[in-house]
Write a protein that holds these residues in place. Structure first.
Motif, PDB file in Angstrom:
ATOM      1  N   PRO A  72       0.729  -1.222   0.077  1.00  0.00           N
ATOM      2  CA  PRO A  72      -0.023   0.149   0.249  1.00  0.00           C
ATOM      3  C   PRO A  72       0.846   1.415   0.003  1.00  0.00           C
ATOM      4  N   VAL A  73       0.182   2.406   0.025  1.00  0.00           N
ATOM      5  CA  VAL A  73       0.809   3.727   0.058  1.00  0.00           C
ATOM      6  C   VAL A  73       0.307   4.550   1.173  1.00  0.00           C
ATOM      7  N   LEU A  74       1.380   5.222   1.745  1.00  0.00           N
ATOM      8  CA  LEU A  74       0.815   6.107   2.963  1.00  0.00           C
ATOM      9  C   LEU A  74       0.713   7.371   2.435  1.00  0.00           C
ATOM     10  N   TYR A  75      -0.665   8.046   2.846  1.00  0.00           N
ATOM     11  CA  TYR A  75      -0.859   9.381   2.588  1.00  0.00           C
ATOM     12  C   TYR A  75      -1.180  10.396   3.646  1.00  0.00           C
ATOM     13  N   ARG A  76      -0.842  11.733   3.333  1.00  0.00           N
ATOM     14  CA  ARG A  76      -1.152  12.465   4.652  1.00  0.00           C
ATOM     15  C   ARG A  76      -2.397  13.273   4.322  1.00  0.00           C
ATOM     16  N   VAL A  77      -3.420  13.039   4.865  1.00  0.00           N
ATOM     17  CA  VAL A  77      -4.679  14.049   4.417  1.00  0.00           C
ATOM     18  C   VAL A  77      -5.277  14.559   5.571  1.00  0.00           C
ATOM     19  N   ARG A  78      -5.590  15.858   5.605  1.00  0.00           N
ATOM     20  CA  ARG A  78      -6.229  16.660   6.894  1.00  0.00           C
ATOM     21  C   ARG A  78      -5.368  16.159   7.933  1.00  0.00           C
ATOM     22  N   ASP A  79      -4.226  16.489   7.990  1.00  0.00           N
ATOM     23  CA  ASP A  79      -3.532  16.460   9.241  1.00  0.00           C
ATOM     24  C   ASP A  79      -3.196  15.051   9.772  1.00  0.00           C
ATOM     25  N   TYR A  80      -3.544  14.068   9.101  1.00  0.00           N
ATOM     26  CA  TYR A  80      -3.331  12.575   9.756  1.00  0.00           C
ATOM     27  C   TYR A  80      -2.557  11.996   8.605  1.00  0.00           C
ATOM     28  N   GLU A  81      -2.237  10.728   8.873  1.00  0.00           N
ATOM     29  CA  GLU A  81      -1.934   9.708   7.641  1.00  0.00           C
ATOM     30  C   GLU A  81      -2.903   8.606   7.546  1.00  0.00           C
ATOM     31  N   VAL A  82      -2.857   8.046   6.469  1.00  0.00           N
ATOM     32  CA  VAL A  82      -3.762   6.975   6.067  1.00  0.00           C
ATOM     33  C   VAL A  82      -3.073   6.305   4.960  1.00  0.00           C
ATOM     34  N   CYS A  83      -3.245   4.811   5.105  1.00  0.00           N
ATOM     35  CA  CYS A  83      -2.697   4.006   4.300  1.00  0.00           C
ATOM     36  C   CYS A  83      -3.930   3.500   3.455  1.00  0.00           C
ATOM     37  N   LEU A  84      -3.804   3.649   2.082  1.00  0.00           N
ATOM     38  CA  LEU A  84      -4.588   2.770   1.096  1.00  0.00           C
ATOM     39  C   LEU A  84      -3.729   1.895   0.109  1.00  0.00           C
ATOM     40  N   ARG A  85      -4.505   0.948  -0.485  1.00  0.00           N
ATOM     41  CA  ARG A  85      -4.039   0.164  -1.411  1.00  0.00           C
ATOM     42  C   ARG A  85      -4.328   1.042  -2.721  1.00  0.00           C
ATOM     43  N   ARG A  86      -3.357   0.774  -3.842  1.00  0.00           N
ATOM     44  CA  ARG A  86      -3.415   1.334  -5.156  1.00  0.00           C
ATOM     45  C   ARG A  86      -4.884   1.533  -5.720  1.00  0.00           C
ATOM     46  N   ALA A  87      -5.400   0.248  -5.572  1.00  0.00           N
ATOM     47  CA  ALA A  87      -7.072   0.187  -6.295  1.00  0.00           C
ATOM     48  C   ALA A  87      -7.933   0.848  -5.578  1.00  0.00           C
ATOM     49  N   GLN A  88      -7.590   1.294  -4.072  1.00  0.00           N
ATOM     50  CA  GLN A  88      -8.614   2.334  -3.565  1.00  0.00           C
ATOM     51  C   GLN A  88      -8.341   3.827  -3.950  1.00  0.00           C
ATOM     52  N   ALA A  89      -7.012   4.133  -4.150  1.00  0.00           N
ATOM     53  CA  ALA A  89      -6.543   5.467  -4.310  1.00  0.00           C
ATOM     54  C   ALA A  89      -6.795   5.833  -5.828  1.00  0.00           C
ATOM     55  N   ALA A  90      -6.810   4.682  -6.548  1.00  0.00           N
ATOM     56  CA  ALA A  90      -7.322   5.084  -8.140  1.00  0.00           C
ATOM     57  C   ALA A  90      -8.787   5.665  -8.220  1.00  0.00           C
ATOM     58  N   TRP A  91      -9.697   5.451  -7.132  1.00  0.00           N
ATOM     59  CA  TRP A  91     -11.063   5.949  -7.408  1.00  0.00           C
ATOM     60  C   TRP A  91     -10.813   7.517  -7.117  1.00  0.00           C
ATOM     61  N   VAL A  92      -9.843   8.034  -6.406  1.00  0.00           N
ATOM     62  CA  VAL A  92      -9.759   9.511  -6.070  1.00  0.00           C
ATOM     63  C   VAL A  92      -9.035  10.330  -7.213  1.00  0.00           C
ATOM     64  N   ARG A  93      -9.619  11.418  -7.695  1.00  0.00           N
ATOM     65  CA  ARG A  93      -9.059  12.071  -8.599  1.00  0.00           C
ATOM     66  C   ARG A  93      -8.220  13.365  -7.973  1.00  0.00           C
ATOM     67  N   VAL A  94      -7.187  13.804  -8.214  1.00  0.00           N
ATOM     68  CA  VAL A  94      -6.708  15.091  -7.705  1.00  0.00           C
ATOM     69  C   VAL A  94      -5.961  15.789  -8.816  1.00  0.00           C
ATOM     70  N   VAL A  95      -5.638  17.164  -8.470  1.00  0.00           N
ATOM     71  CA  VAL A  95      -4.990  18.038  -9.303  1.00  0.00           C
ATOM     72  C   VAL A  95      -3.641  18.458  -8.527  1.00  0.00           C
ATOM     73  N   GLY A  96      -2.749  18.608  -9.257  1.00  0.00           N
ATOM     74  CA  GLY A  96      -1.381  18.906  -8.660  1.00  0.00           C
ATOM     75  C   GLY A  96      -1.341  20.338  -8.030  1.00  0.00           C
ATOM     76  N   VAL A  97      -0.476  20.443  -6.855  1.00  0.00           N
ATOM     77  CA  VAL A  97      -0.179  21.914  -6.416  1.00  0.00           C
ATOM     78  C   VAL A  97       0.995  22.084  -5.877  1.00  0.00           C
ATOM     79  N   GLY A  98       2.031  20.929  -6.349  1.00  0.00           N
ATOM     80  CA  GLY A  98       3.461  21.234  -6.066  1.00  0.00           C
ATOM     81  C   GLY A  98       3.958  19.867  -5.410  1.00  0.00           C
ATOM     82  N   ALA A  99       5.394  19.795  -5.498  1.00  0.00           N
ATOM     83  CA  ALA A  99       5.948  18.811  -4.768  1.00  0.00           C
ATOM     84  C   ALA A  99       6.558  19.205  -3.365  1.00  0.00           C
TER      85      ALA A  99
END
Length: 99
Positions: A72-99
């Motif tokens: 899985p992949v570890l993401y930081r969202v809304r001041d906490y960390e959550v781990c998702l499998r790539r299959a779950q994360a694929a449902w979320v669409r995002v636009v970039g704001v930088g690295a």
């Protein structure tokens, strides 16, 4: 979720500035982005779980790190960390704001 119209395209190349966004699963560690939507094709239970975890439109997300086999992949969202499998994360669409 209402207002979602596109389907997940895993093999397409996207620009992070694209208004349609890219799948969260496609981002590299260290990348920050803003959630645009959860795909309408996602099962209601998946869409609800992602929303409950904080993956809602406007939320900032950062890819922290991923496991050696990319799942899985570890993401930081809304001041906490959550781990998702790539299959779950694929449902979320995002636009970039930088690295």
């Amino acid at each position: 979720m209402k207002g979602n119209t596109a389907s997940v395209r895993h093999d397409d190349r996207h620009d992070l500035g694209d208004g349609d966004g890219v799948p969260l699963a496609d981002l590299r560690p260290g990348t920050e982005a803003t959630v645009v939507r959860v795909e309408s094709a996602a099962a209601p239970a998946i869409a609800r779980r992602l929303a409950d975890l904080g993956f809602t439109p406007g939320a900032r997300v950062r890819v922290q790190r991923r496991a050696p086999l990319r799942d899985p992949v570890l993401y930081r969202v809304r001041d906490y960390e959550v781990c998702l499998r790539r299959a779950q994360a694929a449902w979320v669409r995002v636009v970039g704001v930088g690295a």
